[in-house]
Design a protein around this motif. Sequence first.
Motif, PDB file in Angstrom:
ATOM      1  N   VAL A   5      18.580  13.317 -48.788  1.00 16.42           N
ATOM      2  CA  VAL A   5      17.325  13.511 -49.683  1.00 16.42           C
ATOM      3  C   VAL A   5      17.617  13.205 -50.994  1.00 16.42           C
ATOM      4  O   VAL A   5      16.596  12.576 -51.782  1.00 16.42           O
ATOM      5  N   GLY A   6      18.431  13.480 -51.484  1.00 16.81           N
ATOM      6  CA  GLY A   6      18.953  13.400 -52.874  1.00 16.81           C
ATOM      7  C   GLY A   6      18.881  11.724 -53.250  1.00 16.81           C
ATOM      8  O   GLY A   6      18.511  11.497 -54.153  1.00 16.81           O
ATOM      9  N   THR A   7      19.425  10.944 -52.332  1.00 22.05           N
ATOM     10  CA  THR A   7      19.337   9.800 -52.560  1.00 22.05           C
ATOM     11  C   THR A   7      17.901   9.000 -52.471  1.00 22.05           C
ATOM     12  O   THR A   7      17.755   8.212 -53.464  1.00 22.05           O
ATOM     13  N   LEU A   8      17.152   9.457 -51.637  1.00 26.52           N
ATOM     14  CA  LEU A   8      15.830   9.036 -51.460  1.00 26.52           C
ATOM     15  C   LEU A   8      15.076   9.377 -52.906  1.00 26.52           C
ATOM     16  O   LEU A   8      14.262   8.604 -53.198  1.00 26.52           O
ATOM     17  N   PHE A   9      15.309  10.666 -53.365  1.00 29.78           N
ATOM     18  CA  PHE A   9      14.602  11.147 -54.543  1.00 29.78           C
ATOM     19  C   PHE A   9      14.870  10.294 -55.550  1.00 29.78           C
ATOM     20  O   PHE A   9      14.036  10.045 -56.626  1.00 29.78           O
ATOM     21  N   ILE A  10      16.394   9.801 -55.891  1.00 31.37           N
ATOM     22  CA  ILE A  10      16.672   9.127 -56.802  1.00 31.37           C
ATOM     23  C   ILE A  10      16.253   7.805 -56.829  1.00 31.37           C
ATOM     24  O   ILE A  10      15.719   7.244 -57.957  1.00 31.37           O
ATOM     25  N   GLY A  11      16.029   7.208 -55.672  1.00 30.32           N
ATOM     26  CA  GLY A  11      15.348   5.941 -55.348  1.00 30.32           C
ATOM     27  C   GLY A  11      14.051   6.016 -55.945  1.00 30.32           C
ATOM     28  O   GLY A  11      13.444   5.003 -56.610  1.00 30.32           O
ATOM     29  N   ALA A  61      29.493  -6.602 -51.558  1.00 27.20           N
ATOM     30  CA  ALA A  61      29.867  -5.261 -51.742  1.00 27.20           C
ATOM     31  C   ALA A  61      29.512  -4.285 -50.529  1.00 27.20           C
ATOM     32  O   ALA A  61      30.458  -3.591 -50.215  1.00 27.20           O
ATOM     33  N   LEU A  62      28.447  -4.651 -49.923  1.00 27.38           N
ATOM     34  CA  LEU A  62      28.164  -3.829 -48.874  1.00 27.38           C
ATOM     35  C   LEU A  62      28.984  -4.196 -47.491  1.00 27.38           C
ATOM     36  O   LEU A  62      29.443  -2.930 -46.835  1.00 27.38           O
ATOM     37  N   VAL A  63      29.484  -5.401 -47.321  1.00 26.61           N
ATOM     38  CA  VAL A  63      30.316  -5.710 -46.158  1.00 26.61           C
ATOM     39  C   VAL A  63      31.594  -5.333 -46.363  1.00 26.61           C
ATOM     40  O   VAL A  63      32.284  -4.786 -45.453  1.00 26.61           O
ATOM     41  N   SER A  64      32.247  -5.153 -47.764  1.00 23.69           N
ATOM     42  CA  SER A  64      33.483  -4.667 -48.091  1.00 23.69           C
ATOM     43  C   SER A  64      33.664  -3.370 -47.683  1.00 23.69           C
ATOM     44  O   SER A  64      34.644  -2.959 -47.059  1.00 23.69           O
ATOM     45  N   VAL A  65      32.695  -2.306 -48.224  1.00 24.72           N
ATOM     46  CA  VAL A  65      32.761  -1.062 -47.996  1.00 24.72           C
ATOM     47  C   VAL A  65      32.433  -0.554 -46.509  1.00 24.72           C
ATOM     48  O   VAL A  65      33.050   0.334 -45.925  1.00 24.72           O
ATOM     49  N   GLY A 191      24.088  -7.271 -62.523  1.00 23.73           N
ATOM     50  CA  GLY A 191      22.939  -7.811 -61.906  1.00 23.73           C
ATOM     51  C   GLY A 191      21.711  -7.048 -61.768  1.00 23.73           C
ATOM     52  O   GLY A 191      20.610  -7.647 -61.759  1.00 23.73           O
ATOM     53  N   ALA A 192      21.776  -5.624 -61.427  1.00 20.98           N
ATOM     54  CA  ALA A 192      20.643  -4.787 -61.406  1.00 20.98           C
ATOM     55  C   ALA A 192      19.840  -5.032 -62.657  1.00 20.98           C
ATOM     56  O   ALA A 192      18.538  -5.256 -62.790  1.00 20.98           O
ATOM     57  N   VAL A 193      20.658  -4.714 -63.815  1.00 19.49           N
ATOM     58  CA  VAL A 193      19.837  -4.713 -65.080  1.00 19.49           C
ATOM     59  C   VAL A 193      19.105  -6.027 -65.220  1.00 19.49           C
ATOM     60  O   VAL A 193      18.241  -6.363 -65.744  1.00 19.49           O
ATOM     61  N   LEU A 194      19.923  -7.362 -65.103  1.00 12.83           N
ATOM     62  CA  LEU A 194      19.596  -8.678 -65.134  1.00 12.83           C
ATOM     63  C   LEU A 194      18.093  -8.997 -64.364  1.00 12.83           C
ATOM     64  O   LEU A 194      17.389  -9.522 -64.817  1.00 12.83           O
ATOM     65  N   SER A 195      18.391  -8.378 -63.149  1.00  6.89           N
ATOM     66  CA  SER A 195      17.220  -8.629 -62.284  1.00  6.89           C
ATOM     67  C   SER A 195      15.851  -7.867 -62.697  1.00  6.89           C
ATOM     68  O   SER A 195      14.941  -8.318 -62.396  1.00  6.89           O
ATOM     69  N   GLY A 219      13.404   0.680 -56.319  1.00  6.57           N
ATOM     70  CA  GLY A 219      13.850   1.584 -55.156  1.00  6.57           C
ATOM     71  C   GLY A 219      14.942   1.116 -54.227  1.00  6.57           C
ATOM     72  O   GLY A 219      15.978   1.828 -53.843  1.00  6.57           O
ATOM     73  N   LEU A 220      14.792  -0.102 -53.825  1.00  5.56           N
ATOM     74  CA  LEU A 220      15.823  -0.859 -52.890  1.00  5.56           C
ATOM     75  C   LEU A 220      16.925  -1.011 -53.419  1.00  5.56           C
ATOM     76  O   LEU A 220      18.043  -0.830 -53.026  1.00  5.56           O
ATOM     77  N   THR A 221      16.700  -1.319 -54.831  1.00  4.14           N
ATOM     78  CA  THR A 221      18.358  -1.778 -55.760  1.00  4.14           C
ATOM     79  C   THR A 221      19.276  -0.395 -55.768  1.00  4.14           C
ATOM     80  O   THR A 221      20.354  -0.349 -55.429  1.00  4.14           O
ATOM     81  N   VAL A 222      18.366   0.735 -56.276  1.00  2.58           N
ATOM     82  CA  VAL A 222      18.961   1.910 -56.181  1.00  2.58           C
ATOM     83  C   VAL A 222      19.638   2.583 -55.131  1.00  2.58           C
ATOM     84  O   VAL A 222      20.839   3.067 -54.962  1.00  2.58           O
ATOM     85  N   PHE A 223      18.724   2.404 -53.869  1.00  2.00           N
ATOM     86  CA  PHE A 223      19.313   2.883 -52.691  1.00  2.00           C
ATOM     87  C   PHE A 223      20.451   1.974 -52.072  1.00  2.00           C
ATOM     88  O   PHE A 223      21.514   2.850 -51.695  1.00  2.00           O
ATOM     89  N   LEU A 224      20.373   0.931 -52.198  1.00  2.00           N
ATOM     90  CA  LEU A 224      21.663   0.069 -51.921  1.00  2.00           C
ATOM     91  C   LEU A 224      23.093   0.532 -52.956  1.00  2.00           C
ATOM     92  O   LEU A 224      24.010   0.424 -52.187  1.00  2.00           O
ATOM     93  N   GLY A 225      22.802   0.578 -54.114  1.00  2.41           N
ATOM     94  CA  GLY A 225      23.757   0.912 -54.853  1.00  2.41           C
ATOM     95  C   GLY A 225      24.387   2.255 -54.305  1.00  2.41           C
ATOM     96  O   GLY A 225      25.551   2.553 -54.500  1.00  2.41           O
TER      97      GLY A 225
END
Length: 258
Positions: A5-11, A61-65, A191-195, A219-225
């Motif tokens: 819930v916290g993750t969704l709220f931040i996004g 990054a997602l594949v690595s983690v 990359g997030a700031v530049l995008s 929202g999607l960038t924050v969620f993926l981060g």
Amino acid sequence: MNHVVGTLFIGLLGALLAAGIVLAWRHYHPAEGGDEEGGDDAAEYLSMMIALLYALLLGLALVSVWELRGEAGTHTSNEAGALHQITVLAEGMPAPQKQRIEVLAERYATHVVQDEWPELDEKRPLGASGWALLRQLRAVSAAPPDATPAQEVTSLELLGQLSTLDEARRGREAVAEDTLSPLLWAGLAVGAVLSFCIVFFFGVGHGWSHLVMVMGMVGLTVFLGLLIHYLATPFGEVMGVQPDPFTRYFPQAATAGS
């Protein structure tokens, strides 16, 4: 559930903040008529390249983690399975030796669940207590002087399972101390700031569809981060591997000491 819930709220908060910034930009920088027809071709090409490269960086990054978490789950399952097999093989040993093996196996499982898992969450190296219990298990699994041929074979099988347990334990410790490269984290942030800045330098329109796309992108960038952040701690509380294989084979380990 609270973390989800916290993750969704931040996004959502990030998306709303982006929407407010876009609306303020429109108010103080009204678009001219020529801007409605589209931006410069070179700017459009560069913006697409930046978006593509950032998507590749997110995917890496997602594949690595995710692989890191998979390794953590594999080592945990192998370790718990080997410990369980040790108690099964102990049935073929003399009664006093069988009892000592079962007691030590239970103590080991309890130590892993109660003491080591919080250390794994904090990425601290495992203490000496677990290794001491493993050495005691190895010592008590040796065949007695008056062992029968069947008991000697069982002792060899016990030592083989102890080797598997030792290897899985070392792998679990190594994975717990591993993490995503700080350079990759820096690339994700830049990359997030530049995008997001591309939104203001190229193609900021007046349609509500554009506003929705900006909110969705942020929202999607924050969620993926945040998803990458949680998965980067393979034994973390949110999305990390839990000691369920140990508690499944040794239910008393979950309640001992609590």
